[in-house]
Write an enzyme that holds these catalytic residues in place. Structure first.
Site, mmCIF file in Angstrom:
data_model
loop_
_atom_site.group_PDB
_atom_site.id
_atom_site.type_symbol
_atom_site.label_atom_id
_atom_site.label_comp_id
_atom_site.label_asym_id
_atom_site.label_seq_id
_atom_site.Cartn_x
_atom_site.Cartn_y
_atom_site.Cartn_z
ATOM 1 N N SER A 64 -14.158 -5.467 18.024
ATOM 2 C CA SER A 64 -13.190 -6.230 17.245
ATOM 3 C C SER A 64 -12.885 -5.564 15.901
ATOM 4 O O SER A 64 -12.386 -4.461 15.847
ATOM 5 C CB SER A 64 -13.711 -7.661 17.064
ATOM 6 O OG SER A 64 -12.745 -8.509 16.530
ATOM 7 N N ASP A 122 -6.351 -6.919 14.168
ATOM 8 C CA ASP A 122 -7.613 -6.184 14.083
ATOM 9 C C ASP A 122 -7.741 -5.269 15.296
ATOM 10 O O ASP A 122 -6.799 -5.130 16.072
ATOM 11 C CB ASP A 122 -8.800 -7.144 13.952
ATOM 12 C CG ASP A 122 -8.977 -8.020 15.179
ATOM 13 O OD1 ASP A 122 -7.990 -8.223 15.917
ATOM 14 O OD2 ASP A 122 -10.100 -8.513 15.416
ATOM 15 N N ASP A 159 -7.159 -9.723 18.453
ATOM 16 C CA ASP A 159 -7.314 -11.158 18.645
ATOM 17 C C ASP A 159 -7.199 -11.921 17.324
ATOM 18 O O ASP A 159 -7.351 -13.147 17.295
ATOM 19 C CB ASP A 159 -8.623 -11.499 19.362
ATOM 20 C CG ASP A 159 -9.875 -11.140 18.568
ATOM 21 O OD1 ASP A 159 -9.758 -10.531 17.481
ATOM 22 O OD2 ASP A 159 -10.982 -11.471 19.045
#
Length: 448
Positions: A101, A240, A244
């Site tokens: 992430s 990012d 998400d």
């Protein structure tokens, strides 16, 4: 043995904590557990972001999946929510995303989705961990039962078509600057917004394996803000590494965080009867100004612990339509099963177009209290909870703040960090209060 799964899958430094051997074992165990959801020939979808370690972990993970008798469908570079969507709308028994992430490139992670497109329940993760601790002959089929590998990079089009279908308004005439964080959305972003009429300027769309999230994306929107101002664009959108999350920027370069985006969308949905029970689900990190604005708008709040999985649990339990985090992780549960930065961006642009208002006007829906957040990297992120000196300074600061703000000290769910956050009407005072706590943490705990 400590629990392998954290709040968002399995995370670690690639080739150190998160090794190919671990990825292989995870592949075997997860495929063995999750294939039970399938009838017929089982398959799992596999996506990844742009990290240099993605290929290494993908090959190891797929070797494990196929050795458990499950076909692996390689989706290539794709946002995490794209894997969730395609898993839900296919006959696959599960999906898996290789990404850390917003973390730096040296980290990576593996997270699984069930056949319904939702992240796994704790009980499913626990069963996978138990399966990793033992080897069973039944886990390793032979002959024609061994899994195959299929490449389906073209599936991204189906995900893009879904995203586009959620936008009601025409974006013609809107100048949008998009920062893809050199991550999973770097190819998808331009086509998605341009096909609906927007003029698109792209930033951070040249991934090289190590520049994901580096000085760009939703965790570093400063360059995006300056570019929006310089180009006199209408809006900036920052994602990012696995796309998400969304952080927006208005035409004057002011950052619009997840709190504001949520409230803008919730208010619009409430006016049109689409906000179930007039309720918005958010975490304890949301700003005091957010809470007060929601009350004034007649929006009820359900508060959860930090982490999108806790937001999702509350949303599913209450059948709520919208929830999310200040960090920009928004969940539109009527549309999809997980946080989706590009879906959130389209919903925000839709509100701008339907309301015929610029983002800065919509963002005035709330007034933020000054908020200061400092992360302290430590060896043991839970040790502060039993340290007398740290607990004492926390009590002192809480007494000082009183009714005029709030203090939150917690450990990160994905990194070895203690996070100290405070809010209040005067930023200089809030910053000094946070630093007093941080100084004690650094003195009392071994820093990493």
């Amino acid at each position: 043995m400590s629990r392998l799964f954290g709040t968002d899958g399995v995370r670690g430094i690639a080739n150190v904590g998160l090794t190919p051997e671990l990825a292989f074992s995870l592949g075997v165990a997860a495929a063995s557990v999750l294939k039970l959801q399938c009838t017929g020939r089982p398959s799992m979808l596999v996506g990844k972001d742009t990290r240099i370690s993605g290929d290494m972990l993908e090959f190891a993970l797929i070797a494990g999946i196929t050795s458990a008798g499950v076909d692996a469908v390689r989706l290539g570079i794709l946002p995490t929510p794209g894997v969730a969507y395609l898993t839900r709308h296919s006959e696959a028994c599960a999906g898996v995303m290789i990404s850390a992430s917003h973390n730096p490139f040296e980290d990576n992670g593996i997270k699984f989705f069930g056949a319904d497109g939702f992240k796994l329940l704790d009980a499913q993760e626990d069963e996978i961990e138990r399966r990793m601790e033992r080897t069973e002959a039944a886990d390793r089929p032979q002959r024609e039962q061994i899994g195959r590998v299929y490449d389906r990079h073209d599936e991204v089009v189906r995900y893009r078509d879904f995203l586009s279908s959620t936008l009601k308004a025409d974006l013609t005439g809107l100048h949008v600057v998009v920062d893809a964080a050199n991550g999973a959305a770097y190819e998808l972003a331009k086509a998605l917004f341009a096909e609906r009429g927007a003029r698109v300027t792209l930033l951070s769309v040249e991934p090289n394996g190590i520049n994901i999230n580096v000085g760009c994306g939703s965790t570093h929107p400063e360059t995006l803000a300056q570019t929006v101002k310089d180009l006199k664009a209408d809006v900036g959108l920052a994602f990012d590494g696995d796309a998400d999350r969304l952080i927006a920027v208005d035409a004057s370069g002011e950052i619009v965080d997840g709190d504001r985006i949520m409230l803008i969308c919730a208010h619009h949905m409430k006016k049109h009867g689409r906000l179930h029970d007039d309720t918005l689900v958010t975490t304890v990190m949301s700003n005091v100004g957010f809470v007060r604005a929601a009350q004034e708008l007649g929006i009820r709040l359900v508060r959860t612990a930090v982490g999108d999985r806790y937001v999702m649990e509350a949303m599913r339990e209450g059948h709520f339509s919208l929830g999310g985090e200040q960090s920009g992780h928004l969940i539109f549960l009527d549309l999809t099963t997980t946080g989706d930065g590009m879906l959130s961006a389209l919903q925000l642009l839709d509100v701008m177009a339907q309301e015929k208002k610029p983002l800065h006007e919509l963002a005035a829906i709330m007034k933020s209290y000054p908020q200061v957040l400092v992360n302290v990297r430590v060896k043991d992120k839970t040790a502060w909870r039993t340290n007398g000196s740290i607990l004492q300074i926390i009590r002192e600061i809480e007494d000082e703040i009183g009714e005029n703000g709030r203090l939150l000290v917690r450990e990160s769910g994905t990194e070895s960090l203690v996070r100290v956050m405070a809010e209040g009407p005067q930023e200089s005072l809030v910053r000094a209060q946070v630093e007093r706590i941080v100084d004690v943490i650094r003195r009392e705990l071994e820093t990493a």
